[in-house]
Design a protein around this motif. Sequence first.
Motif, PDB file in Angstrom:
ATOM      1  N   GLY A   1      -4.398 -36.933  37.533  1.00 21.93           N
ATOM      2  CA  GLY A   1      -4.631 -36.470  38.902  1.00 21.93           C
ATOM      3  C   GLY A   1      -5.610 -35.311  38.958  1.00 21.93           C
ATOM      4  O   GLY A   1      -6.475 -35.251  39.837  1.00 21.93           O
ATOM      5  N   LEU A   2      -5.492 -34.378  38.008  1.00 16.48           N
ATOM      6  CA  LEU A   2      -6.428 -33.244  37.970  1.00 16.48           C
ATOM      7  C   LEU A   2      -7.857 -33.712  37.750  1.00 16.48           C
ATOM      8  O   LEU A   2      -8.810 -33.165  38.318  1.00 16.48           O
ATOM      9  CB  LEU A   2      -6.022 -32.277  36.851  1.00 16.48           C
ATOM     10  N   LEU A   3      -8.010 -34.743  36.946  1.00 12.35           N
ATOM     11  CA  LEU A   3      -9.341 -35.289  36.666  1.00 12.35           C
ATOM     12  C   LEU A   3      -9.954 -35.875  37.934  1.00 12.35           C
ATOM     13  O   LEU A   3     -11.125 -35.625  38.250  1.00 12.35           O
ATOM     14  CB  LEU A   3      -9.216 -36.359  35.579  1.00 12.35           C
ATOM     15  N   TYR A   4      -9.157 -36.627  38.675  1.00  7.77           N
ATOM     16  CA  TYR A   4      -9.662 -37.221  39.922  1.00  7.77           C
ATOM     17  C   TYR A   4      -9.912 -36.136  40.985  1.00  7.77           C
ATOM     18  O   TYR A   4     -10.873 -36.232  41.748  1.00  7.77           O
ATOM     19  CB  TYR A   4      -8.672 -38.250  40.461  1.00  7.77           C
ATOM     20  N   ARG A   5      -9.051 -35.122  41.015  1.00  4.89           N
ATOM     21  CA  ARG A   5      -9.240 -34.069  42.017  1.00  4.89           C
ATOM     22  C   ARG A   5     -10.539 -33.301  41.766  1.00  4.89           C
ATOM     23  O   ARG A   5     -11.237 -32.916  42.705  1.00  4.89           O
ATOM     24  CB  ARG A   5      -8.064 -33.104  42.002  1.00  4.89           C
ATOM     25  N   ALA A   6     -10.858 -33.093  40.490  1.00  2.00           N
ATOM     26  CA  ALA A   6     -12.106 -32.398  40.158  1.00  2.00           C
ATOM     27  C   ALA A   6     -13.314 -33.183  40.649  1.00  2.00           C
ATOM     28  O   ALA A   6     -14.345 -32.595  41.004  1.00  2.00           O
ATOM     29  CB  ALA A   6     -12.200 -32.182  38.649  1.00  2.00           C
ATOM     30  N   ASP A   7     -13.187 -34.512  40.705  1.00  3.35           N
ATOM     31  CA  ASP A   7     -14.272 -35.362  41.201  1.00  3.35           C
ATOM     32  C   ASP A   7     -14.144 -35.648  42.695  1.00  3.35           C
ATOM     33  O   ASP A   7     -14.841 -36.517  43.227  1.00  3.35           O
ATOM     34  CB  ASP A   7     -14.297 -36.685  40.424  1.00  3.35           C
ATOM     35  N   ARG A   8     -13.198 -34.967  43.359  1.00  7.62           N
ATOM     36  CA  ARG A   8     -12.966 -35.084  44.806  1.00  7.62           C
ATOM     37  C   ARG A   8     -12.548 -36.493  45.242  1.00  7.62           C
ATOM     38  O   ARG A   8     -12.791 -36.889  46.374  1.00  7.62           O
ATOM     39  CB  ARG A   8     -14.212 -34.653  45.584  1.00  7.62           C
ATOM     40  N   ASP A   9     -11.925 -37.217  44.325  1.00  5.95           N
ATOM     41  CA  ASP A   9     -11.338 -38.508  44.681  1.00  5.95           C
ATOM     42  C   ASP A   9      -9.863 -38.234  44.989  1.00  5.95           C
ATOM     43  O   ASP A   9      -8.974 -38.475  44.179  1.00  5.95           O
ATOM     44  CB  ASP A   9     -11.485 -39.497  43.523  1.00  5.95           C
ATOM     45  N   TYR A  10      -9.621 -37.705  46.190  1.00  8.52           N
ATOM     46  CA  TYR A  10      -8.293 -37.206  46.533  1.00  8.52           C
ATOM     47  C   TYR A  10      -7.256 -38.324  46.642  1.00  8.52           C
ATOM     48  O   TYR A  10      -6.073 -38.099  46.382  1.00  8.52           O
ATOM     49  CB  TYR A  10      -8.362 -36.414  47.839  1.00  8.52           C
ATOM     50  N   ARG A  11      -7.686 -39.501  47.012  1.00  2.70           N
ATOM     51  CA  ARG A  11      -6.729 -40.602  47.154  1.00  2.70           C
ATOM     52  C   ARG A  11      -6.138 -40.979  45.800  1.00  2.70           C
ATOM     53  O   ARG A  11      -4.909 -41.101  45.655  1.00  2.70           O
ATOM     54  CB  ARG A  11      -7.422 -41.806  47.790  1.00  2.70           C
ATOM     55  N   GLU A  12      -7.000 -41.162  44.800  1.00  2.00           N
ATOM     56  CA  GLU A  12      -6.507 -41.520  43.469  1.00  2.00           C
ATOM     57  C   GLU A  12      -5.739 -40.362  42.837  1.00  2.00           C
ATOM     58  O   GLU A  12      -4.745 -40.570  42.136  1.00  2.00           O
ATOM     59  CB  GLU A  12      -7.680 -41.917  42.564  1.00  2.00           C
ATOM     60  N   ALA A  13      -6.199 -39.135  43.084  1.00  2.00           N
ATOM     61  CA  ALA A  13      -5.489 -37.971  42.555  1.00  2.00           C
ATOM     62  C   ALA A  13      -4.080 -37.894  43.124  1.00  2.00           C
ATOM     63  O   ALA A  13      -3.117 -37.605  42.409  1.00  2.00           O
ATOM     64  CB  ALA A  13      -6.263 -36.701  42.884  1.00  2.00           C
ATOM     65  N   SER A  14      -3.948 -38.173  44.422  1.00  2.00           N
ATOM     66  CA  SER A  14      -2.637 -38.147  45.056  1.00  2.00           C
ATOM     67  C   SER A  14      -1.711 -39.202  44.456  1.00  2.00           C
ATOM     68  O   SER A  14      -0.524 -38.939  44.218  1.00  2.00           O
ATOM     69  CB  SER A  14      -2.788 -38.365  46.564  1.00  2.00           C
ATOM     70  N   LYS A  15      -2.243 -40.381  44.188  1.00  2.00           N
ATOM     71  CA  LYS A  15      -1.441 -41.441  43.563  1.00  2.00           C
ATOM     72  C   LYS A  15      -0.929 -40.993  42.197  1.00  2.00           C
ATOM     73  O   LYS A  15       0.240 -41.224  41.843  1.00  2.00           O
ATOM     74  CB  LYS A  15      -2.278 -42.710  43.402  1.00  2.00           C
ATOM     75  N   ALA A  16      -1.799 -40.349  41.425  1.00  2.00           N
ATOM     76  CA  ALA A  16      -1.399 -39.906  40.090  1.00  2.00           C
ATOM     77  C   ALA A  16      -0.324 -38.825  40.178  1.00  2.00           C
ATOM     78  O   ALA A  16       0.654 -38.838  39.417  1.00  2.00           O
ATOM     79  CB  ALA A  16      -2.621 -39.386  39.333  1.00  2.00           C
TER      80      ALA A  16
END
Length: 410
Positions: A135-150
Amino acid sequence: REGGAVGRKKGWEKMGSKSRKSAAVASGGSGRAAGAKATASASASASATAMAPAVLGSKEQALFRSVVKLYETKQYKKAIKVADQILKKHPNHGETLAMKGLTLSCVERKTEAYELVRAGLRADMRSHVCWHVYGLLYRADRDYREASKAYLQALRIDKDNLQILRDLALLQVQSRDLDGFEASRRKLLTLKPNQKNNWTGLAIAHHLRDEPLAALNVLDVYDGTLKDGATSSNSVDQLDASEAYETSELELYKAELLAEAGEHEQALERLTKCESKVVDRLAWKRMRVDALLALERYDEADRLARELLTSNAENREYLARIMHVALARAGVLAEEREPSVSSDSRRERGSLRAEQVLYAARSPERDAVRIELCDALAREMPDASGLAHVAMELSPAGVDFKARADRFVR
């Protein structure tokens, strides 16, 4: 008789031979079946052993903790080296693979980072650390939807993890998932009710969902939980500087919530009660003037607004409050509309309302009242160029405008 006996003997021997052969075949078949079962069981055990997540020894656990600490202190190269030490002995340790991937993402090796984190997940799907890192990896790339799922997957594994809940709440408010944000802040408060920021966090969640009274109720309940009631009853003179300012802002915030809910009388009462606890006197006066204007108590509002303008004659918001009173007294006050802007900034909303009072709904009657007020205030405060500027902007084209413009530029 002898021939018959010999025939029977041969028949029995033949039958015995067949029986022994059948028994041997049967025995051999069952042996092979048992062997096959034993082989399958051994294979399944080996497969289960291969799929089980690697377990670190005490030395490697200490190294893993140092990887996390080095990552948090932004010593990325050292963190990668320590992670490699662990992976040399445990190449399939999922959490180490994930942490190495997260560290690589901070040194612009994104592709390799995602590969390692996904490899870590495959090695240990039941690790909340691996999902959190994902999730932290996706959040750093501003992909909030995938980060939230993780993050949500991590919470299914470790549902009371405070750090993951905080990260999820931050992500939800960034992506304007206000319902999810409120649920996360409520869970944090349930887990840690002794932390003040969890109470204020839930109050803000209600405020963002346009529930100001619910937000106020949360803050009042928190005040009721204080043992000695120090912050709720003491004046600012009895508190240290940081605590005094925090208490002051909280009291002003409560009054603001009441005003947003349309409870202007209660907001005014609360402002009166908290006067001794407020550090920001200008903010307290502004809010009090707004409450008085909403209640149409124009004499008190005008007096307090003029005090504000004296402190800063160039502030158009202060001028707008005095002009509101003048227009209301003249019976030409236009209906004030909420500014059509999606802004959470109190200052920006106040500026837009000021512009609305000063310039909206233009008519000769309203403009005459506005200009007369500006001229009267300019005589009281001759150094205030802002008053002359507003009067010039409101003047109709012609001789009056030219005369005002000439005086202004000189």
